[in-house]
Scaffold this motif. Structure first.
Motif, PDB file in Angstrom:
ATOM      1  N   VAL A 216      44.331  53.827  44.183  1.00  0.00           N
ATOM      2  CA  VAL A 216      43.979  52.407  44.339  1.00  0.00           C
ATOM      3  C   VAL A 216      43.077  51.862  43.407  1.00  0.00           C
ATOM      4  N   GLN A 217      43.275  50.774  42.673  1.00  0.00           N
ATOM      5  CA  GLN A 217      42.079  50.382  41.861  1.00  0.00           C
ATOM      6  C   GLN A 217      41.429  49.044  42.356  1.00  0.00           C
ATOM      7  N   LEU A 218      40.307  49.244  42.288  1.00  0.00           N
ATOM      8  CA  LEU A 218      39.323  47.968  43.004  1.00  0.00           C
ATOM      9  C   LEU A 218      38.825  47.448  41.653  1.00  0.00           C
ATOM     10  N   PRO A 219      38.821  46.027  41.513  1.00  0.00           N
ATOM     11  CA  PRO A 219      38.324  45.264  40.445  1.00  0.00           C
ATOM     12  C   PRO A 219      36.769  45.448  40.533  1.00  0.00           C
ATOM     13  N   SER A 220      35.815  44.987  39.488  1.00  0.00           N
ATOM     14  CA  SER A 220      34.521  45.176  39.429  1.00  0.00           C
ATOM     15  C   SER A 220      33.981  44.244  40.658  1.00  0.00           C
ATOM     16  N   ALA A 221      32.958  44.734  41.518  1.00  0.00           N
ATOM     17  CA  ALA A 221      32.391  43.872  42.386  1.00  0.00           C
ATOM     18  C   ALA A 221      31.491  42.895  41.598  1.00  0.00           C
ATOM     19  N   ARG A 222      31.914  41.358  42.041  1.00  0.00           N
ATOM     20  CA  ARG A 222      31.097  40.334  41.422  1.00  0.00           C
ATOM     21  C   ARG A 222      29.725  40.347  41.816  1.00  0.00           C
ATOM     22  N   PRO A 223      28.560  39.878  41.121  1.00  0.00           N
ATOM     23  CA  PRO A 223      27.376  39.919  41.501  1.00  0.00           C
ATOM     24  C   PRO A 223      27.309  38.874  42.827  1.00  0.00           C
ATOM     25  N   ALA A 224      26.335  39.345  43.774  1.00  0.00           N
ATOM     26  CA  ALA A 224      25.950  38.539  44.728  1.00  0.00           C
ATOM     27  C   ALA A 224      27.194  38.402  45.672  1.00  0.00           C
ATOM     28  N   THR A 225      28.108  39.536  45.718  1.00  0.00           N
ATOM     29  CA  THR A 225      29.003  39.818  46.820  1.00  0.00           C
ATOM     30  C   THR A 225      28.623  40.487  47.785  1.00  0.00           C
ATOM     31  N   ARG A 226      29.121  40.039  48.953  1.00  0.00           N
ATOM     32  CA  ARG A 226      28.918  41.038  50.211  1.00  0.00           C
ATOM     33  C   ARG A 226      29.999  40.888  50.830  1.00  0.00           C
ATOM     34  N   SER A 227      30.268  41.962  51.582  1.00  0.00           N
ATOM     35  CA  SER A 227      31.672  42.254  52.482  1.00  0.00           C
ATOM     36  C   SER A 227      31.394  42.923  53.649  1.00  0.00           C
ATOM     37  N   THR A 228      32.366  42.515  54.953  1.00  0.00           N
ATOM     38  CA  THR A 228      32.214  43.381  55.948  1.00  0.00           C
ATOM     39  C   THR A 228      33.556  43.585  56.526  1.00  0.00           C
ATOM     40  N   TYR A 229      33.909  44.394  57.395  1.00  0.00           N
ATOM     41  CA  TYR A 229      34.958  44.455  58.249  1.00  0.00           C
ATOM     42  C   TYR A 229      34.678  44.514  59.842  1.00  0.00           C
ATOM     43  N   HIS A 230      35.327  43.806  60.469  1.00  0.00           N
ATOM     44  CA  HIS A 230      34.823  43.687  62.009  1.00  0.00           C
ATOM     45  C   HIS A 230      36.287  43.712  62.746  1.00  0.00           C
ATOM     46  N   LYS A 231      36.286  44.926  63.811  1.00  0.00           N
ATOM     47  CA  LYS A 231      37.489  45.322  64.501  1.00  0.00           C
ATOM     48  C   LYS A 231      37.171  45.284  65.838  1.00  0.00           C
TER      49      LYS A 231
END
Ligand code: FAD
Length: 329
Positions: A216-231
């Motif tokens: 699995v290849q992930l692109p570079s994380a852009r600056p000031a990017t935040r992420s979350t997973y809610h289940k």
């Protein structure tokens, strides 16, 4: 249970060749990672391989390595290792969080990322051997039956929901999948890997029977990017999502520059919300905007007789997760 043999693959090419040879001999073969899904399917006689081609013996496919500004993740990494990797936790939190919500510590210790993405649906009709589309038949029993946990988007003729937590995060991160098979390699956006039942109701993705999800290849994380997973689950642990949301926001102060939002537990594939993403771009994420986003997210939902509760539930998940993520410093 049918007798099978185990073949330890030395490398990807040999793994593909072993499966090809088995098929040429008129026998059935399956790739196996941790085996936590596959062996259950074998025990329930839903699949009957003569040969298991063990991918865990291939060296180096269980690492996270820096590449072209982003990272490459070997498909054989366990979910536990993935969820604790410091780079994944820092730059791709949505994936670490999705991986750590999967099942139990025991399953995360053996289950691999590729196996998680390729696990078969957990629809009770399929798992109990009903002659449904997934078992080679031509009916989806959930449509007129027990459909509490089934699709509200993208259903027909099968109404399963895609079971993988990590798949939802990978689509939100715009990952690419490196696939190795008899005719070489191909690189596919995660979003194009998953396939709606209209395309082929027997399958959940476009992987060929002799192809391996290698990386699995992930692109570079852009600056000031935040992420979350809610289940959301119907019990505290040890089970699949009733509804989930993977959200990636690129923020400039309190303004959302771009958003990627993907839902799990609601459709036969990870369900991306491009219209909501457009609505958020360039805006401050206020209570009012989050509420409008949640309404828009559920436009076009087609609940079945017993799963209409998913509509307000999913709205709540989208609204709350957006507000939570946008308000983080
Ligand atoms: C009680 C229970 C609760 C669970 N809860 C969750 C949950 O909350 N969230 C969730 O996401 N999952 C859940 N699961 C599913 C679990 O996460 C999967 O069983 C596991 O991730 C599969 O990984 P594995 O490596 O063991 O796959 P395997 O069992 O080895 O393989 C699964 C499938 O993928 C194929 N495969 C494996 N590796 C590859 C590859 N590299 N290339 C191509 N095909 C491949 C196999 O042929 C097989 O069909 C649960 C499972 C159980 C039993």
């Amino acid at each position: 249970m049918k007798t099978f043999t185990n073949s330890n693959a030395r490398d990807l090419q040999q793994a593909v060749t072993l499966v090809q040879q088995t098929h040429r001999d008129g026998k059935a073969a399956s790739f196996v990672g941790g085996g936590s899904d596959l062996l259950g399917l074998v025990k329930e006689r839903l699949v009957a391989p003569d040969v298991l081609v063990n991918l865990k013996t291939i060296k180096g496919l269980d690492q996270v390595t820096p590449a072209a500004g982003g990272v490459n993740i070997g498909g054989l990494i366990t979910l536990d290792t993935l969820s604790h990797n410091p780079v994944i936790r820092r730059d791709y939190a949505v994936l670490a969080e999705a991986a750590e919500t999967v099942a139990t510590p025991q399953i995360r210790n053996v289950g691999t990322l590729a196996g998680n993405v390729n696990q078969r649906p957990w629809c009770w009709y399929f798992r109990n051997g009903f002659p449904c589309f997934k078992n080679g038949g031509n009916t989806c029993f959930s449509f007129g039956g027990e459909n509490q946990f089934h699709a509200i988007f993208g259903g027909g003729p099968s109404y399963i929901v895609h079971p993988s937590d990590t798949a939802v995060a990978l689509v939100a991160l715009e990952a690419k999948f490196r696939i190795v098979g008899p005719s070489g390699e191909r690189l596919l956006p995660a979003a194009d890997f998953f396939a709606l039942p209209q395309q082929n109701p027997a399958r959940e993705n476009v992987l060929g029977p002799e192809e391996i999800l290698a990386e699995v290849q992930l692109p570079s994380a852009r600056p000031a990017t935040r992420s979350t997973y809610h289940k959301i689950m119907d019990r505290e642990a040890w089970t699949h999502a009733v509804v989930s949301a993977a959200i990636v926001l690129e923020m400039e102060k309190d303004v959302c520059r771009s958003a990627r939002i993907v839902l799990g537990g609601v459709a036969p594939i990870p369900w991306r919300l491009p219209e909501v993403e457009r609505m958020l771009a360039g805006q401050r994420v206020t209570e009012a905007l989050a509420a409008r986003a949640a309404e828009t997210a559920l436009e076009g939902a087609k609940p079945l007789a017993k799963n209409a509760y998913k509509v307000p539930l999913t709205k709540g998940v989208v609204r709350r997760t957006l507000l939570d993520l946008a308000s983080r410093a």
